[in-house]
Structure formats: structure tokens, C-alpha cells
Design a protein around this motif. Sequence first.
Motif, PDB file in Angstrom:
ATOM      1  N   GLY A  75       0.819  -1.033   0.159  1.00  0.00           N
ATOM      2  CA  GLY A  75       0.136   0.030  -0.081  1.00  0.00           C
ATOM      3  C   GLY A  75       0.937   1.318   0.009  1.00  0.00           C
ATOM      4  O   GLY A  75       1.760   1.290  -0.575  1.00  0.00           O
ATOM      5  N   TYR A  76       0.568   2.235   0.619  1.00  0.00           N
ATOM      6  CA  TYR A  76       1.153   3.737   0.664  1.00  0.00           C
ATOM      7  C   TYR A  76       2.488   3.513   1.518  1.00  0.00           C
ATOM      8  O   TYR A  76       2.491   2.755   2.826  1.00  0.00           O
ATOM      9  CB  TYR A  76       0.148   4.812   1.305  1.00  0.00           C
ATOM     10  N   ASN A  77       3.351   4.083   1.140  1.00  0.00           N
ATOM     11  CA  ASN A  77       4.905   3.900   1.767  1.00  0.00           C
ATOM     12  C   ASN A  77       5.435   5.276   1.833  1.00  0.00           C
ATOM     13  O   ASN A  77       6.651   5.005   2.009  1.00  0.00           O
ATOM     14  CB  ASN A  77       5.714   2.934   0.863  1.00  0.00           C
ATOM     15  N   GLY A  78       4.742   6.240   1.961  1.00  0.00           N
ATOM     16  CA  GLY A  78       5.406   7.747   1.828  1.00  0.00           C
ATOM     17  C   GLY A  78       6.341   7.932   3.086  1.00  0.00           C
ATOM     18  O   GLY A  78       7.367   8.786   3.213  1.00  0.00           O
ATOM     19  N   SER A  79       6.230   7.086   4.342  1.00  0.00           N
ATOM     20  CA  SER A  79       6.869   7.462   5.477  1.00  0.00           C
ATOM     21  C   SER A  79       7.575   6.165   5.565  1.00  0.00           C
ATOM     22  O   SER A  79       8.384   6.262   7.025  1.00  0.00           O
ATOM     23  CB  SER A  79       6.037   7.918   6.469  1.00  0.00           C
ATOM     24  N   GLY A  80       7.875   5.234   4.757  1.00  0.00           N
ATOM     25  CA  GLY A  80       8.602   4.005   5.280  1.00  0.00           C
ATOM     26  C   GLY A  80       7.972   3.104   5.863  1.00  0.00           C
ATOM     27  O   GLY A  80       8.370   2.242   6.431  1.00  0.00           O
ATOM     28  N   GLN A  81       6.368   3.065   6.108  1.00  0.00           N
ATOM     29  CA  GLN A  81       5.649   2.225   7.006  1.00  0.00           C
ATOM     30  C   GLN A  81       5.584   0.969   6.412  1.00  0.00           C
ATOM     31  O   GLN A  81       5.298   0.095   7.353  1.00  0.00           O
ATOM     32  CB  GLN A  81       4.419   2.802   7.208  1.00  0.00           C
ATOM     33  N   LEU A  82       6.140   0.717   5.234  1.00  0.00           N
ATOM     34  CA  LEU A  82       6.109  -0.658   4.827  1.00  0.00           C
ATOM     35  C   LEU A  82       7.461  -1.472   5.275  1.00  0.00           C
ATOM     36  O   LEU A  82       7.401  -2.599   4.870  1.00  0.00           O
ATOM     37  CB  LEU A  82       5.855  -0.758   3.136  1.00  0.00           C
ATOM     38  N   GLY A  83       8.239  -0.650   5.461  1.00  0.00           N
ATOM     39  CA  GLY A  83       9.545  -1.275   6.145  1.00  0.00           C
ATOM     40  C   GLY A  83      10.399  -2.120   5.283  1.00  0.00           C
ATOM     41  O   GLY A  83      11.152  -2.993   5.522  1.00  0.00           O
ATOM     42  N   ILE A  84      10.192  -1.392   3.807  1.00  0.00           N
ATOM     43  CA  ILE A  84      11.167  -2.162   2.702  1.00  0.00           C
ATOM     44  C   ILE A  84      12.251  -1.462   2.490  1.00  0.00           C
ATOM     45  O   ILE A  84      13.100  -1.789   1.549  1.00  0.00           O
ATOM     46  CB  ILE A  84      10.562  -2.368   1.665  1.00  0.00           C
ATOM     47  N   GLY A 140       6.789   6.827   9.784  1.00  0.00           N
ATOM     48  CA  GLY A 140       6.901   8.180  10.376  1.00  0.00           C
ATOM     49  C   GLY A 140       7.178   8.350  11.813  1.00  0.00           C
ATOM     50  O   GLY A 140       6.522   7.510  12.836  1.00  0.00           O
ATOM     51  N   ASN A 141       8.021   9.198  12.374  1.00  0.00           N
ATOM     52  CA  ASN A 141       8.313   9.308  13.692  1.00  0.00           C
ATOM     53  C   ASN A 141       8.166  10.979  14.151  1.00  0.00           C
ATOM     54  O   ASN A 141       9.055  10.987  14.850  1.00  0.00           O
ATOM     55  CB  ASN A 141       9.734   8.799  13.944  1.00  0.00           C
ATOM     56  N   ASP A 142       7.575  11.699  13.425  1.00  0.00           N
ATOM     57  CA  ASP A 142       7.693  13.184  14.006  1.00  0.00           C
ATOM     58  C   ASP A 142       7.079  13.403  14.965  1.00  0.00           C
ATOM     59  O   ASP A 142       7.265  14.622  15.587  1.00  0.00           O
ATOM     60  CB  ASP A 142       7.069  13.965  12.539  1.00  0.00           C
ATOM     61  N   LEU A 143       6.272  12.575  15.657  1.00  0.00           N
ATOM     62  CA  LEU A 143       5.582  12.902  17.016  1.00  0.00           C
ATOM     63  C   LEU A 143       6.008  11.739  17.941  1.00  0.00           C
ATOM     64  O   LEU A 143       5.702  11.781  18.902  1.00  0.00           O
ATOM     65  CB  LEU A 143       4.091  12.751  16.593  1.00  0.00           C
TER      66      LEU A 143
END
Length: 204
Positions: A75-84, A140-143
Motif C-alpha cells: 500500500g502507501y509507503n510515503g513514510s517508510g511504513q512498509l519497512g522495505i 513516520g516518527n515526527d511525533l
Amino acid sequence: ENNTVECWGWNAEGELGLGVTGGDNTSIGDQAGEMGDSLPTVNLGEGRTARAVVLGPESDSSCAILDNGSVKCWGYNGSGQLGIGDNAGLKNKIGDQPGEMGDDLPTVNLGAGRTAKALALGLLHTCAILDNGSVKCWGGNDLGQLGLGSTASPQDKIGDQAGEMESLGTVDLGTKRKAKALSAGSGFTCAILDNGSVKCWGVN
């Protein structure tokens, strides 16, 4: 019954893992003839089946724990949430184009010998309880939702660059503490620990 996965609904980011999006296939299940035997299974790789599937309630990504304890996300991976370890170019989305699923979709690097017991998906981050009860989070880790103790660049995103997953540490849950359950929201993560207590981190 056979531990395969089928997904339907909104598919603009490839979150259904069907290898197609756009046009009439932006949504699946809203037109006659799309469900039942016409709905393909998600290709998790040769011989692979799913133990669990987790969908982000606010995100456009999906993850599965496979029969061997490995994890695949799409799916969406704009913040690296797919871990690839890649979100450049077409890797900003995975699962919306042919040749991106199945054996072509890499597993998430959870660490040497580690497997996943549970997953939680937030808006732009993903967390896993590992087989040893530790927790790893990426995306994402901005928060501070990854629980790394820092939001400073380059730690504002983890999992979108090569080498980041290999070096990703576990969340400090406290001395000898292990996680039993996880939940993630738009910018936070909570865990139920082995002693029944709860710890949360991220936006407050």
C-alpha cells in the motif's frame, strides 16, 4: 479455511495488494462481478499463507504475518511504513502495479532470527511485537510514535532508506518488560505489557 487473503474496497494506494489500481479498479467490490470467484487472492509469495492480516484504520497500507512468522506490507509507503527500506519513485506505493507482490515483495527485516507475533498500523507507522516480546516500530516518527527517544532527522522516518531496518532497535518498555498487545493511532502507539500495565508514546 485455506489461510489465503482477499481484500476489497478503496485501492488508490494499492492497499488491496491486487497489483492493479486506477480506472475501474480504484475501488473493488462496488460493481457487479467483482466479488466471489472474481476477486483474486493477495499473492504473498510461493507457498506462503497468512496467520493474521492488519489494516490501518486511518492509513492506506496493509500488513500480514505469514505462516513462517515473517511480515509483508503493501500500500502507501510515503513514510517508510512498509519497512522495505525504499520509498523512492514507484516504491512510494506497493501493490498497485504488476510485479510488486508475491515473491517480488520483500519481507520486513525484523532482525536476525526474529519473527512477529502481532502487528499494529497507525496513520504513517507500523509496530510489531516480536517472538521474544520486544517491540519494533518503523515509518513516520515526527511525533515520537516509534518510541526511539528522538524525532530529529534522520529519525523522523525509519524504513524508507536502505540499512535503517537492519539497525532498528527495540522500544524500551522497561527492565525485563515484554509486550502482550499493541494498538496504534494517527501519531501514537500503546502497548499492554506482561504485567498488565499500559505504556503509550507519541503525540499527547
